[in-house]
Design an enzyme around this catalytic site. Structure first.
Site, short mmCIF file in Angstrom:
data_model
loop_
_atom_site.label_atom_id
_atom_site.label_comp_id
_atom_site.label_asym_id
_atom_site.label_seq_id
_atom_site.Cartn_x
_atom_site.Cartn_y
_atom_site.Cartn_z
N PHE A 79 0.65 -0.96 0.03
CA PHE A 79 0.13 0.01 0.41
C PHE A 79 1.02 1.05 0.05
O PHE A 79 0.11 2.71 -0.36
CB PHE A 79 -1.14 0.02 1.14
N THR A 80 2.10 0.98 0.60
CA THR A 80 2.79 2.16 0.71
C THR A 80 3.33 2.74 -0.75
O THR A 80 3.39 4.25 -1.11
CB THR A 80 4.51 1.82 1.09
#
Length: 152
Positions: A79-80
């Site tokens: 998700f980063t």
């Protein structure tokens, strides 16, 4: 959807300190899901990953895809990749899809990729460590928008 793709000679993924999966020659795919991404985008995105000609042929040209070289895929949720740092030094992840919805899309991508090429995965929502030997390096960014546009 966004993916950072790295050609690797091998790759081992550890989840919560324990070895979870390993591939030999192939690609490591760090995969992020945007808040507007849908399940309908999966097949096209998977085909884009599978057909990227990022492996050398007999003439030393980048003309082969991961399947043609009998490679494997390590798919890791990340998700980063949607962390924004505009006007701040601390990443803002508000444009990443909510975890429950992102996990569903991640699993669908893993299923789609595995239809064509051996695919291993990480463990969603755990702390993971990745040990790899990069081949090249050969690093590629692949991004698809809900409009259907793809950037490589």
């Amino acid at each position: 959807m966004r993916a950072v793709i790295e050609r690797v000679k091998n790759c081992t993924l550890y989840s919560e300190g324990k070895e979870h999966s390993h591939i030999n020659y192939g690609i490591l795919v760090l995969f992020g899901v945007h808040e507007t991404d849908t399940e309908q985008m999966i097949k096209h995105f998977a085909q884009k990953i599978l057909k990227l000609r990022i492996f050398r042929d007999e003439n030393d040209k980048l003309n082969k895809d991961v399947c043609l070289v009998n490679g494997e895929i390590m798919l890791v949720s990340n998700f980063t990749l949607y962390g924004r740092t505009k006007n701040t030094n601390r990443p803002d992840f508000t444009h990443a899809k909510k975890p429950e919805e992102a996990e569903k899309i991640y699993n669908l991508l893993a299923q789609e990729l595995s239809k064509y090429c051996p695919t291993k995965t990480g463990v969603f929502r755990t702390h993971m460590e990745i040990q790899m030997i990069a081949d090249g390096p050969g690093t590629f960014l692949l991004e698809e928008y809900s409009s259907g546009d793809v950037i490589v």
